[in-house]
Design a protein around this motif. Structure first.
Motif, PDB file in Angstrom:
ATOM      1  N   MET A 290      23.775  58.435 115.362  1.00  0.00           N
ATOM      2  CA  MET A 290      24.519  59.143 116.324  1.00  0.00           C
ATOM      3  C   MET A 290      23.694  60.234 117.546  1.00  0.00           C
ATOM      4  O   MET A 290      24.209  59.985 118.585  1.00  0.00           O
ATOM      5  N   LEU A 291      22.480  60.565 116.914  1.00  0.00           N
ATOM      6  CA  LEU A 291      21.742  61.666 118.067  1.00  0.00           C
ATOM      7  C   LEU A 291      21.197  60.448 119.067  1.00  0.00           C
ATOM      8  O   LEU A 291      21.197  60.699 120.447  1.00  0.00           O
ATOM      9  N   LYS A 292      20.954  59.247 118.653  1.00  0.00           N
ATOM     10  CA  LYS A 292      20.437  58.097 119.692  1.00  0.00           C
ATOM     11  C   LYS A 292      21.476  57.810 120.560  1.00  0.00           C
ATOM     12  O   LYS A 292      21.189  57.718 121.717  1.00  0.00           O
ATOM     13  N   GLY A 293      22.761  57.579 120.035  1.00  0.00           N
ATOM     14  CA  GLY A 293      23.879  57.242 120.822  1.00  0.00           C
ATOM     15  C   GLY A 293      24.082  58.205 121.954  1.00  0.00           C
ATOM     16  O   GLY A 293      24.334  58.082 123.026  1.00  0.00           O
ATOM     17  N   ILE A 294      24.003  59.509 121.409  1.00  0.00           N
ATOM     18  CA  ILE A 294      24.358  60.876 122.430  1.00  0.00           C
ATOM     19  C   ILE A 294      23.232  60.467 123.577  1.00  0.00           C
ATOM     20  O   ILE A 294      23.454  60.676 124.661  1.00  0.00           O
ATOM     21  N   ILE A 295      22.088  60.346 123.285  1.00  0.00           N
ATOM     22  CA  ILE A 295      20.921  60.410 124.183  1.00  0.00           C
ATOM     23  C   ILE A 295      21.152  59.401 125.222  1.00  0.00           C
ATOM     24  O   ILE A 295      20.950  59.655 126.439  1.00  0.00           O
ATOM     25  N   ARG A 296      21.455  58.165 124.563  1.00  0.00           N
ATOM     26  CA  ARG A 296      21.759  56.847 125.528  1.00  0.00           C
ATOM     27  C   ARG A 296      22.660  57.497 126.505  1.00  0.00           C
ATOM     28  O   ARG A 296      22.964  56.607 127.607  1.00  0.00           O
ATOM     29  N   PHE A 297      23.813  58.289 126.276  1.00  0.00           N
ATOM     30  CA  PHE A 297      24.948  58.625 127.199  1.00  0.00           C
ATOM     31  C   PHE A 297      24.422  59.308 128.272  1.00  0.00           C
ATOM     32  O   PHE A 297      25.420  59.536 129.333  1.00  0.00           O
ATOM     33  N   TYR A 298      23.372  59.837 128.257  1.00  0.00           N
ATOM     34  CA  TYR A 298      22.768  61.085 129.405  1.00  0.00           C
ATOM     35  C   TYR A 298      22.718  60.176 130.451  1.00  0.00           C
ATOM     36  O   TYR A 298      22.132  58.853 130.264  1.00  0.00           O
ATOM     37  N   GLY A 299      23.296  60.400 131.473  1.00  0.00           N
ATOM     38  CA  GLY A 299      23.318  59.382 132.852  1.00  0.00           C
ATOM     39  C   GLY A 299      24.667  59.386 133.262  1.00  0.00           C
ATOM     40  O   GLY A 299      25.414  60.147 133.290  1.00  0.00           O
ATOM     41  N   PRO A 300      24.700  57.872 133.377  1.00  0.00           N
ATOM     42  CA  PRO A 300      26.149  57.630 134.167  1.00  0.00           C
ATOM     43  C   PRO A 300      27.384  57.920 133.354  1.00  0.00           C
ATOM     44  O   PRO A 300      28.471  58.242 133.996  1.00  0.00           O
ATOM     45  N   PHE A 301      27.404  58.081 132.141  1.00  0.00           N
ATOM     46  CA  PHE A 301      28.460  58.105 131.238  1.00  0.00           C
ATOM     47  C   PHE A 301      28.592  59.381 130.667  1.00  0.00           C
ATOM     48  O   PHE A 301      29.434  59.644 129.600  1.00  0.00           O
ATOM     49  N   GLN A 302      27.471  60.512 131.015  1.00  0.00           N
ATOM     50  CA  GLN A 302      27.349  61.549 130.319  1.00  0.00           C
ATOM     51  C   GLN A 302      28.688  62.463 130.354  1.00  0.00           C
ATOM     52  O   GLN A 302      29.229  62.996 129.345  1.00  0.00           O
ATOM     53  N   GLY A 303      29.344  62.478 131.659  1.00  0.00           N
ATOM     54  CA  GLY A 303      30.615  63.191 131.564  1.00  0.00           C
ATOM     55  C   GLY A 303      31.571  62.869 130.737  1.00  0.00           C
ATOM     56  O   GLY A 303      32.576  63.445 130.037  1.00  0.00           O
ATOM     57  N   VAL A 304      31.696  61.330 130.604  1.00  0.00           N
ATOM     58  CA  VAL A 304      32.830  60.697 129.574  1.00  0.00           C
ATOM     59  C   VAL A 304      32.647  61.425 128.176  1.00  0.00           C
ATOM     60  O   VAL A 304      33.629  61.650 127.480  1.00  0.00           O
ATOM     61  N   LEU A 305      31.474  61.223 127.649  1.00  0.00           N
ATOM     62  CA  LEU A 305      31.066  61.545 126.344  1.00  0.00           C
ATOM     63  C   LEU A 305      31.084  63.035 125.998  1.00  0.00           C
ATOM     64  O   LEU A 305      31.873  63.502 125.158  1.00  0.00           O
ATOM     65  N   ALA A 306      30.768  63.796 127.042  1.00  0.00           N
ATOM     66  CA  ALA A 306      30.983  65.162 126.966  1.00  0.00           C
ATOM     67  C   ALA A 306      32.521  65.634 126.893  1.00  0.00           C
ATOM     68  O   ALA A 306      33.121  66.354 126.175  1.00  0.00           O
ATOM     69  N   SER A 307      33.306  65.098 127.718  1.00  0.00           N
ATOM     70  CA  SER A 307      34.747  65.194 127.619  1.00  0.00           C
ATOM     71  C   SER A 307      35.366  64.931 126.484  1.00  0.00           C
ATOM     72  O   SER A 307      36.129  65.776 125.807  1.00  0.00           O
ATOM     73  N   TYR A 308      35.040  63.574 126.044  1.00  0.00           N
ATOM     74  CA  TYR A 308      35.503  63.308 124.638  1.00  0.00           C
ATOM     75  C   TYR A 308      35.133  63.949 123.335  1.00  0.00           C
ATOM     76  O   TYR A 308      35.878  64.361 122.516  1.00  0.00           O
ATOM     77  N   LEU A 309      33.761  64.325 123.422  1.00  0.00           N
ATOM     78  CA  LEU A 309      33.491  65.217 122.514  1.00  0.00           C
ATOM     79  C   LEU A 309      34.067  66.661 122.318  1.00  0.00           C
ATOM     80  O   LEU A 309      34.603  66.895 121.276  1.00  0.00           O
ATOM     81  N   GLU A 310      34.183  67.277 123.559  1.00  0.00           N
ATOM     82  CA  GLU A 310      34.972  68.347 123.665  1.00  0.00           C
ATOM     83  C   GLU A 310      36.039  68.247 123.097  1.00  0.00           C
ATOM     84  O   GLU A 310      36.834  69.221 122.515  1.00  0.00           O
ATOM     85  N   LYS A 311      37.060  67.372 123.755  1.00  0.00           N
ATOM     86  CA  LYS A 311      38.440  67.205 123.318  1.00  0.00           C
ATOM     87  C   LYS A 311      38.610  66.996 122.014  1.00  0.00           C
ATOM     88  O   LYS A 311      39.601  67.400 121.279  1.00  0.00           O
ATOM     89  N   SER A 312      37.960  66.089 121.182  1.00  0.00           N
ATOM     90  CA  SER A 312      37.951  65.877 120.073  1.00  0.00           C
ATOM     91  C   SER A 312      37.729  67.046 118.956  1.00  0.00           C
ATOM     92  O   SER A 312      38.395  67.327 117.988  1.00  0.00           O
ATOM     93  N   ILE A 313      36.628  67.692 119.390  1.00  0.00           N
ATOM     94  CA  ILE A 313      36.352  68.867 118.478  1.00  0.00           C
ATOM     95  C   ILE A 313      37.519  69.917 118.507  1.00  0.00           C
ATOM     96  O   ILE A 313      38.049  70.627 117.763  1.00  0.00           O
ATOM     97  N   GLN A 314      38.013  70.099 119.989  1.00  0.00           N
ATOM     98  CA  GLN A 314      39.100  70.973 120.101  1.00  0.00           C
ATOM     99  C   GLN A 314      40.374  70.517 119.141  1.00  0.00           C
ATOM    100  O   GLN A 314      40.979  71.421 118.930  1.00  0.00           O
TER     101      GLN A 314
END
Length: 174
Positions: free
Chosen positions: A79-103
Motif C-alpha cells: 500500500m505504501l509503495k502504491g501511495i508513493i507511486r501516486f506522487y506526481g500526476p495523480f497525487q491530487g486524485v489519490l489525496a481526494s479519494y483517501l480524504e473522502k474515504s476516511i471522512q
C-alpha cells in the motif's frame, strides 16, 4: 481569547532539542499527548520554535510512523509503495479519494454510534472488500485512461502500451 476563555487553536512549539512545549498548559508534552489532542478533536498547530514554521504535518506523520511500528499496521508495504507511486500526476486524485474515504468511514462510525471494537471490526470486515474492489476498479480505469492518453498523444512512442505487445517493425529491428 475566544468566548470559551481560551485560544481556538492550541499552539505547540518544537524546540531544537526535539522537545514539544504546549503554550496553553505551559508544559512539555509528548507525541502521545498530541495524539490525544487529535483523538479529542482539539484544534492545534505545531510550529518550529526557532523559525515559526508550521510543522504540524511533520509531527502528525511522526505519530503515524510510531503507530505503524507498534502492533498491527494499517499500511502494508505494498500500500505504501502504491501511495508513493501516486506522487506526481495523480497525487491530487489519490489525496481526494483517501480524504473522502476516511471522512465517510468516520461519518458512518459516528452515525452508527459504533462503541465496541467488535462492532467496528465486523463493519470493516464487510466493507473493506467492497472498498478494495471499488479502489481496484478505479485504479484500473485510471490506468487505462493514462495509457490511452499517452498513446493518443504519442508520448513515450518507443514503448508499447501493453507489455509484450509488438509494434510494427519490431521484428525488422532484431
Amino acid at each position: 481569547m475566544s468566548v470559551s476563555g481560551r485560544n481556538d487553536i492550541r499552539l505547540i512549539k518544537k524546540y531544537p532539542n526535539r522537545r514539544l512545549y504546549d503554550t496553553r498548559t505551559s508544559s512539555h508534552i509528548t507525541l502521545t499527548d498530541i495524539r490525544q489532542l487529535v483523538i479529542k478533536e482539539e484544534p492545534f498547530k505545531v510550529v518550529d520554535a526557532r523559525t515559526g514554521e508550521d510543522i504540524t504535518r511533520s509531527i502528525l506523520l511522526q505519530i503515524i510512523q510510531e503507530a505503524e511500528s507498534d502492533g498491527e499496521p494499517i499500511f502494508s508495504s505494498e500500500m505504501l509503495k502504491g501511495i508513493i507511486r501516486f506522487y506526481g500526476p495523480f497525487q491530487g486524485v489519490l489525496a481526494s479519494y483517501l480524504e473522502k474515504s476516511i471522512q465517510t468511514v468516520v461519518e458512518v462510525q459516528t452515525q452508527a454510534g459504533v462503541q465496541s471494537s467488535q462492532a467496528w471490526n465486523e463493519f470493516m470486515q464487510t466493507q473493506m472488500p467492497v472498498l478494495q474492489n471499488l479502489m481496484r476498479q478505479y485504479l484500473e480505469q485510471s490506468k487505462m485512461l493514462y495509457l490511452n492518453t499517452r498513446n493518443m498523444f504519442g508520448l513515450f512512442s518507443g514503448f508499447s502500451a501493453v507489455k509484450g505487445q509488438k509494434k510494427e517493425g519490431d521484428d525488422e529491428k532484431l
